[in-house]
Each structure stands twice: as structure tokens, then as C-alpha cells.
Motif scaffolding. Structure first.
Motif, PDB file in Angstrom:
ATOM      1  N   GLU A 152       2.442  41.239  24.593  1.00  0.00           N
ATOM      2  CA  GLU A 152       2.563  42.580  24.016  1.00  0.00           C
ATOM      3  C   GLU A 152       2.132  43.641  25.020  1.00  0.00           C
ATOM      4  O   GLU A 152       2.730  44.722  25.107  1.00  0.00           O
ATOM      5  CB  GLU A 152       1.689  42.674  22.758  1.00  0.00           C
ATOM      6  CG  GLU A 152       2.263  42.022  21.530  1.00  0.00           C
ATOM      7  CD  GLU A 152       1.445  42.359  20.303  1.00  0.00           C
ATOM      8  OE1 GLU A 152       1.848  43.268  19.555  1.00  0.00           O
ATOM      9  OE2 GLU A 152       0.383  41.740  20.107  1.00  0.00           O
ATOM     10  N   THR A 153       1.087  43.329  25.776  1.00  0.00           N
ATOM     11  CA  THR A 153       0.589  44.302  26.764  1.00  0.00           C
ATOM     12  C   THR A 153       1.646  44.592  27.819  1.00  0.00           C
ATOM     13  O   THR A 153       1.818  45.741  28.253  1.00  0.00           O
ATOM     14  CB  THR A 153      -0.692  43.773  27.424  1.00  0.00           C
ATOM     15  OG1 THR A 153      -1.655  43.498  26.410  1.00  0.00           O
ATOM     16  CG2 THR A 153      -1.261  44.787  28.403  1.00  0.00           C
ATOM     17  N   TYR A 182      10.764  35.871  24.119  1.00  0.00           N
ATOM     18  CA  TYR A 182       9.742  35.728  23.083  1.00  0.00           C
ATOM     19  C   TYR A 182       8.557  36.642  23.419  1.00  0.00           C
ATOM     20  O   TYR A 182       8.234  36.840  24.606  1.00  0.00           O
ATOM     21  CB  TYR A 182       9.234  34.286  23.003  1.00  0.00           C
ATOM     22  CG  TYR A 182      10.141  33.352  22.234  1.00  0.00           C
ATOM     23  CD1 TYR A 182       9.729  32.771  21.040  1.00  0.00           C
ATOM     24  CD2 TYR A 182      11.423  33.056  22.698  1.00  0.00           C
ATOM     25  CE1 TYR A 182      10.562  31.909  20.327  1.00  0.00           C
ATOM     26  CE2 TYR A 182      12.266  32.204  22.010  1.00  0.00           C
ATOM     27  CZ  TYR A 182      11.831  31.630  20.816  1.00  0.00           C
ATOM     28  OH  TYR A 182      12.659  30.785  20.113  1.00  0.00           O
ATOM     29  N   VAL A 183       7.903  37.181  22.357  1.00  0.00           N
ATOM     30  CA  VAL A 183       6.679  37.954  22.541  1.00  0.00           C
ATOM     31  C   VAL A 183       5.501  37.008  22.361  1.00  0.00           C
ATOM     32  O   VAL A 183       5.298  36.450  21.275  1.00  0.00           O
ATOM     33  CB  VAL A 183       6.586  39.124  21.541  1.00  0.00           C
ATOM     34  CG1 VAL A 183       5.281  39.894  21.774  1.00  0.00           C
ATOM     35  CG2 VAL A 183       7.785  40.043  21.690  1.00  0.00           C
ATOM     36  N   TYR A 209      -0.853  45.963  21.702  1.00  0.00           N
ATOM     37  CA  TYR A 209      -0.623  47.302  21.163  1.00  0.00           C
ATOM     38  C   TYR A 209       0.862  47.624  21.081  1.00  0.00           C
ATOM     39  O   TYR A 209       1.249  48.779  21.047  1.00  0.00           O
ATOM     40  CB  TYR A 209      -1.307  48.349  22.055  1.00  0.00           C
ATOM     41  CG  TYR A 209      -2.785  48.117  22.216  1.00  0.00           C
ATOM     42  CD1 TYR A 209      -3.686  48.609  21.280  1.00  0.00           C
ATOM     43  CD2 TYR A 209      -3.266  47.387  23.297  1.00  0.00           C
ATOM     44  CE1 TYR A 209      -5.047  48.382  21.424  1.00  0.00           C
ATOM     45  CE2 TYR A 209      -4.627  47.166  23.447  1.00  0.00           C
ATOM     46  CZ  TYR A 209      -5.516  47.664  22.510  1.00  0.00           C
ATOM     47  OH  TYR A 209      -6.859  47.440  22.653  1.00  0.00           O
ATOM     48  N   SER A 210       1.707  46.586  21.044  1.00  0.00           N
ATOM     49  CA  SER A 210       3.139  46.866  21.025  1.00  0.00           C
ATOM     50  C   SER A 210       3.550  47.459  19.680  1.00  0.00           C
ATOM     51  O   SER A 210       2.923  47.219  18.651  1.00  0.00           O
ATOM     52  CB  SER A 210       3.939  45.587  21.295  1.00  0.00           C
ATOM     53  OG  SER A 210       3.793  44.683  20.224  1.00  0.00           O
ATOM     54  N   GLY A 266      12.099  35.813  19.406  1.00  0.00           N
ATOM     55  CA  GLY A 266      11.062  35.125  18.652  1.00  0.00           C
ATOM     56  C   GLY A 266       9.680  35.671  18.912  1.00  0.00           C
ATOM     57  O   GLY A 266       9.446  36.426  19.871  1.00  0.00           O
ATOM     58  N   LEU A 267       8.725  35.293  18.025  1.00  0.00           N
ATOM     59  CA  LEU A 267       7.325  35.709  18.137  1.00  0.00           C
ATOM     60  C   LEU A 267       6.441  34.474  18.239  1.00  0.00           C
ATOM     61  O   LEU A 267       6.710  33.450  17.599  1.00  0.00           O
ATOM     62  CB  LEU A 267       6.894  36.525  16.913  1.00  0.00           C
ATOM     63  CG  LEU A 267       7.687  37.777  16.569  1.00  0.00           C
ATOM     64  CD1 LEU A 267       7.080  38.425  15.320  1.00  0.00           C
ATOM     65  CD2 LEU A 267       7.678  38.750  17.731  1.00  0.00           C
TER      66      LEU A 267
END
Length: 667
Positions: free
Chosen positions: A550-551, A575-576, A583-584, A596-597
Motif C-alpha cells: 500500500e505504501t 496484487y496489493v 494509507y492507500s 487481488g488483495l
């Protein structure tokens, strides 16, 4: 005439003419036209001066039209030599006193001088000097030409001195030349004069006094004149004031910061070195202060860098006023100022000065209509007996960062442990670089399992470092250091190649997840490198999952977004990673090609501890993924209970010690 010789020529008892060449269409000289005649010339030609000036040479001497006078004049003018021919005598001359006509060039003119056998020696010398000075002016028309004797007294100066320096020639003749040379340049000029007879010529730069008492930089040459000419040296000088001004400004810009006007870092280091040399053996203390501007990035973001520069300029002025000596203050890199304090009795004296700087910088200011309450953080390092300037500045910078970590708007003295830690980190970075060269890094693989079936659906490739002594270095240690030192891109590329090579040996239905750091994501050639690695391994792009945190998504630019879409268009899935800890924005999931997550392991650990809030958050996150039709993977699964709970919430797959730790894949 502009060279000051007209009075001499007017007083000559012998006829004298000056003529300019007249050229034909082919550029050859066809005649000479008179531009000056003295009184004696008027008598020998039996014409008024008005009739002589403007007349042609052959019209003045028609008897010489067939006698070669024009040809002799052309030869003298073009060869630069003096030519003598027989000339008609003046009325009343005795037959025994034949007169000669001397033709010689000077200053772009052809000069004609009638002379007799009884010509005085003094007149010969004056004519010789006149011809020589005309030649000087011809070669230096726009320069200042000065002739001085052996005692440095000015014998003669060209009329150009009026335009260049504002002096009239008459005001300078007879005066000592050194009186017009800047006192800081006189010794150099005298030394040059002493060596002139050995070297024959000297070139240099001097400051010459103007009539308005100012100074003008002039450059040129000095050379001795022939013996017997009455002078000692001839100076040919040119105005170089503009060039010297530019040189001075360039030197100043190289030594001073453009924003604050303070000395740049290299100059500050040189001053610290000089202070250390002076301090040696005195027992006094020297201190270096590193002053960092707090919140400069926020000011740049809000008011642009122009606003940040104004803040730096304001604070630079306040620091100088607090210290009282501008030469003790310099500008470092980024938001840093450097202050040198010498002849201190204790470190407490440096701390007292730091407190004064903190107070001075704290006063509010307004930039662009925006009120700002500036603060600074100060690091203090004191000198040891064998200290080096760069070490002192490094220590002060470390202490300044320590002050920022304490909350800013304060000062800190160097903590020895902090310096030791920085040195250790540097050595560790060198070890990482050596390990990359020696191929000590490798990709290990952790299985990813389908919660519903329990079958392995793929693997995640993780970087591992096993040193030759068998020590397995934790990724938590080497990855942050590799990122700080710019080595993470090489590690990412190594893991990608090894992961795809391993994937090529696995069944077609399995996938491979590979981490992509923010630095690698920002590489302009990242899509090309991924495509080349896929082609080299012979793996379909759909089997590759690239994971970004995310960063890292916070630094995505339009170019990076296009690169991600380019790879997604080829079939690569994004993918994240560590989702839920950064903080996304949800908009990233909408605007980027995310497939995907991956739920961060901290949520799984919290479930183990029966953390109700974490349970609800993980439930909410999987709901977001389902709404966007994204694949989901939960990290850090260690127990069957955790796997069942995650399955009940809707998570599709998981990885963790329950299914196997990261390890090399058997061929």
C-alpha cells in the motif's frame, strides 16, 4: 588626428603629408588622397592647405606620374617599409642641398616627409619615434598604449586613454605609472618588470585607476622597447572589466549558496579545517552545529519551492544575526545550515548558543500571505584531538536527526552510540553489495493454499540471504538497508528471474507471486525487464502475480500507472500486499489494474488474540474485495482455527506456517 602627434607635425620645418589609399573595383590601390598637410608642405607645393587636403598624390606631383612615385608609395604602404625617392626642392633651395622624399606607412596612412642632408639628429629621432608610435597604434587601435621610461615615468600615452579611463594624455605624461596601478597589483607588476629583459614579454591583468577614482581591470602585455628610443617599456592594455566581473560573479556563485548567500558546504568544511589547525594545542573546544529546518517539505508542498527558498533565506539571516559573524555560518545540503563555533571553554557554551538560535528562528513570519511559525532542530558535535572536518559535520548531522526524532524545535549533543550505529549500517550495506556480487542471495518459496480444497495453488517468492559462514540473515535486517542504499532493485530482479525459472518447472496450473519494491516499480524499464524474464523462462504472463505494498502505491505517478497497465494488458496480475496497514485509498483499487488483495499478517495474529476490532476489519476488507471482484489471500495463517475463521469470513486462500515455511524448491 587622435594620437596627439599633430603639434609635433605642425612644428616640423620640413614638409609632411598624410594620405589614405584609394582603391579601385579590384581592391588594388589606384592613388592616395591627402588627409593632412603641415605648413611646410603648403610652401613646397605653393598651395593653400585647403587645396592640398583632399588632393591626389599624382595631382600634387604630376612630374612623378611617369616616374614611379605611385608605385613606390604602394610598395611602402603594403610592405611596411620606408622608401626614399628624389623630391622636388622648395623654392630658394641651393642645388647642393638635394632633398629626399621619405614614404612610410603609419596608422593606416601613407606618410610623406621631405628631408634634407642637414636635418638635425634630434628631428631624426623624433620622426623615428613618431613612426614607431604610429605602428603601435596601428596594431592596437582600440587599446590603451603607454610608453614608460626606466624609472616608470610615463613618456607617452595614446588618446584612447580618454575614452577608456577618463584621463587626458597631457594629465598623465611625466607622472609615475605605478601611481595609477592598484596597490595590491604593484608588487606583481614590479616583479614582471624585473624579468622582462630575460623573457622579453609579460602578459597579465592589473587594476588601473580611472579619472573618477574608480578602478578598471585591464589585461594585456608589456615588452621592452629598442635601445636608444628613449623609453624602457611599452604597455598595450585592453579593458577586461566585464570579463573580470563575470569571473568574480562565477567565483562567488561557486562559493556561496544562491538562496541564502551563505558559504556552500565545501567552503564551510575548509573553514572548519582552518579552525581545527588553529585550535591544535590550545586546549580550547571547537563545535560544529548542524541546523535543520523543521517542516520544510510541507512548506514546499503548500507554497512551492519558491516559498521554501524564502523560508531558508529568512532563517539564514536570523542565524547570522544570532551568531554575529557571517563567515561562521554556511549552507549544507537540503534544509541544513552549518555553524562553526571556536575557542569555546565547554560544550555547554555551544548549547547556550544553540538555545539562542532556537529562539531567534522561532519568531513568526509571513510568506505568500501565509503565516508560518518556523522552528529548527540543532545537532551539536564537539572536536576531538584528531577530528576531521567531514567527521565533525557528519556527527553534527546525526545529532540533528536525533533532535528531530525527539520532537523537533530542540538541540541534541552527539550520542556516540548513534555514530556507531550509522557506521555499522554502512558496513552492513557493503556486506549486502558483496553478497550480491558473490551470488549469496536466492529466492525461497512459500506455498499459497486454497482454503476450500486445501490444494496448493501457487507460491510466493521471498528473498533470502545465507552467508558463506552459514548464517541466515533475516529479511527484516537486510531489506530495509538495501532500500536505503539503493540495492533493492538488484535484489528484486534476482528474485524475479529465479522465481520464473522455478515456475517453469512447476505444473501449468500453479502461479508465482513476486514482490516489487517502490524503487523497482519506479524504474522506467520495469515492464521490459519483466517481459524479458518471462520470455527467458518460457512462462505465460498469467501465471505471474506481482505484489506491491500500500505504501508503494502512494508514489504511483501517471507513468507508473501506464507501466502497470502495460503489464496487466499482457496478462500479468497485480496484487496489493500487506493490505490494511498502509494509507492507500480505495480509489487505487478502482483506478489501478489490481487483481487481488493480501491481508496483512497482523490481522491474523490479532484474530489469534481474539481482537474483536481486527475481526470486524478483516470482515470489512474481504467485503470490499468481493464487491470489486478481487482475489483474496490471507497471510500469517498458523492454525487450523485461523484458517476456518478466515474461510468463514470469505477469504479464498491463505499462506503461513500452517502450510509450510519458505524454503528452496526441489528441481
Amino acid at each position: 588626428m587622435a594620437d596627439g602627434s599633430q603639434p609635433i607635425l605642425d612644428a616640423l620645418p620640413d614638409p609632411f603629408l598624410m594620405l589614405r589609399p584609394e582603391r579601385g573595383a579590384a581592391g588594388t590601390i589606384t592613388d592616395f588622397i591627402c588627409t593632412y598637410a603641415n605648413g611646410a608642405a603648403s610652401r613646397v607645393h605653393a598651395h593653400q592647405l585647403e587645396r592640398i587636403v583632399g588632393a591626389r598624390l599624382l595631382d600634387l606631383h604630376p612630374v612623378h606620374r611617369s616616374g614611379g612615385l605611385l608605385e613606390q608609395g604602394v610598395r611602402a604602404f603594403e610592405s611596411g617599409e620606408t622608401v626614399e625617392v628624389t623630391a622636388p626642392g622648395c623654392p630658394g633651395d641651393a642645388a647642393s642641398a638635394p632633398r629626399r622624399l621619405r614614404l612610410f606607412p603609419a596608422g593606416g596612412w601613407l606618410c610623406c616627409l621631405w628631408s634634407g642632408a642637414s636635418e638635425p639628429a634630434d628631428l631624426r629621432r623624433r620622426l623615428s619615434e613618431l613612426e614607431r608610435r604610429h605602428r603601435l597604434l596601428a596594431g592596437h587601435a582600440s587599446d590603451l598604449v603607454i610608453e614608460v621610461d626606466a624609472d616608470h615615468r610615463i613618456l607617452w600615452v595614446s588618446e584612447s586613454v580618454q575614452a577608456l579611463l577618463g584621463w587626458s594624455p597631457a594629465a598623465l605624461v611625466g607622472r609615475p605609472a605605478m601611481a595609477f596601478v592598484h596597490r595590491d597589483d604593484r608588487c606583481r607588476a614590479l616583479r614582471a618588470g624585473l624579468g622582462l629583459h630575460e623573457r622579453g614579454r609579460f602578459e597579465g591583468e592589473l587594476r588601473i585607476r580611472r579619472a573618477d577614482e574608480g578602478w578598471c581591470w585591464m589585461g594585456g602585455s608589456v615588452r621592452p622597447v629598442p635601445e636608444g628610443s628613449g623609453g624602457a617599456w611599452v604597455l598595450c592594455l585592453r579593458d577586461i572589466q566585464d570579463r573580470m566581473t563575470i569571473r568574480t560573479e562565477l567565483d562567488h556563485s561557486q562559493r556561496h549558496d544562491a538562496v541564502s548567500g551563505l558559504a556552500v558546504r565545501s567552503v564551510a568544511l575548509a573553514r572548519i579545517r582552518q579552525a581545527l589547525d588553529r585550535q591544535a594545542g590550545t586546549g580550547s573546544i571547537l563545535a560544529v552545529l548542524s541546523i535543520g529546518v523543521d517542516g520544510l517539505t510541507q512548506v514546499n508542498d503548500a507554497l512551492t519551492h519558491a516559498g521554501g527558498d524564502q523560508l531558508i533565506a529568512f532563517l539564514g539571516g536570523r542565524i547570522v544575526r544570532a551568531i554575529g559573524e557571517p563567515d561562521r555560518v554556511g549552507r549544507g545540503t537540503g534544509d541544513e545550515f552549518i555553524v562553526l563555533l571556536s575557542d569555546l571553554t565547554s560544550a555547554a557554551a555551544a548549547a547556550h548558543t544553540a538555545e539562542g538560535i532556537l529562539t531567534a528562528c522561532r519568531a513568526p513570519i509571513t510568506i505568500g500571505g501565509q503565516p508560518i511559525d518556523p522552528t529548527v532542530s540543532i545537532g551539536i558535535a564537539t572536536s576531538a584531538a584528531d577530528a576531521r572536518p567531514d567527521e565533525l559535520l557528519r556527527d553534527a548531522s546525526l545529532a540533528m536527526r536525533q533532535a528531530k526524532a525527539r520532537g523537533r524545535n530542540c538541540f541534541a549533543l552527539l550520542d556516540d552510540a548513534l555514530a556507531t550505529e550509522a557506521h555499522t549500517r554502512l558496513l552492513f550495506a557493503a556486506e549486502i553489495q558483496r553478497g550480491l556480487v558473490m551470488e549469496e542471495f536466492a529466492a525461497w518459496f512459500m506455498p499459497i493454499v486454497c482454503f476450500a480444497s486445501g490444494a496448493v495453488t501457487g507460491y510466493e517468492a521471498l528473498a533470502r540471504w545465507v552467508r558463506p559462514d552459514g548464517i541466515d540473515v533475516s529479511p527484516a535486517e537486510f531489506l530495509p538497508c538495501a532500500e536505503r542504499r539503493g540495492l533493492i532493485v538488484r535484489i528484486d530482479q534476482l528474485v524475479l528471474r529465479q522465481a520464473l525459472a522455478a515456475l517453469s518447472r512447476l505444473p501449468e496450473g500453479l502461479t508465482m507471486a513476486v514482490n516489487v519494491s517502490a524503487a523497482t516499480l519506479a524504474q522506467p524499464d520495469h515492464p521490459q525487464l519483466v517481459a524479458e524474464a518471462l520470455q527467458a523462462a518460457g512462462v505465460a504472463p498469467e501465471r505471474l502475480h506481482l505484489e506491491v505494498t500500500e505504501t508503494a502505491l502512494l508514489s504511483v505517478t501517471d507513468r507508473i500507472r501506464q507501466q502497470m497497465q502495460q503489464l496487466a494488458g499482457r496478462g500479468v496480475r497485480w496484487y496489493v500486499d500487506d493490505f490494511g496497514t498502509g494509507y492507500s485509498s480505495i480509489s487505487h483499487l478502482r483506478d489501478l489494474p489490481i487483481a487481488g488483495l493480501k491481508l496483512d499478517r497482523s490481522f491474523t495474529c490479532a484474530m489469534r488474540a481474539k481482537d474483536t476490532k481486527s475481526l470486524r476489519l478483516s470482515q470489512a476488507l474481504v467485503g470490499v474485495a468481493e464487491g470489486l471482484e478481487l482475489d483474496t489471500v490471507a497471510e500469517g495463517v498458523e492454525t487450523i482455527e485461523e484458517a476456518r475463521l478466515l474461510t468463514s469470513q470469505g477469504w479464498l486462500r491463505g499462506q503461513g506456517w500452517l502450510y509450510g515455511e519458505a524454503a528452496p524448491l526441489e528441481p
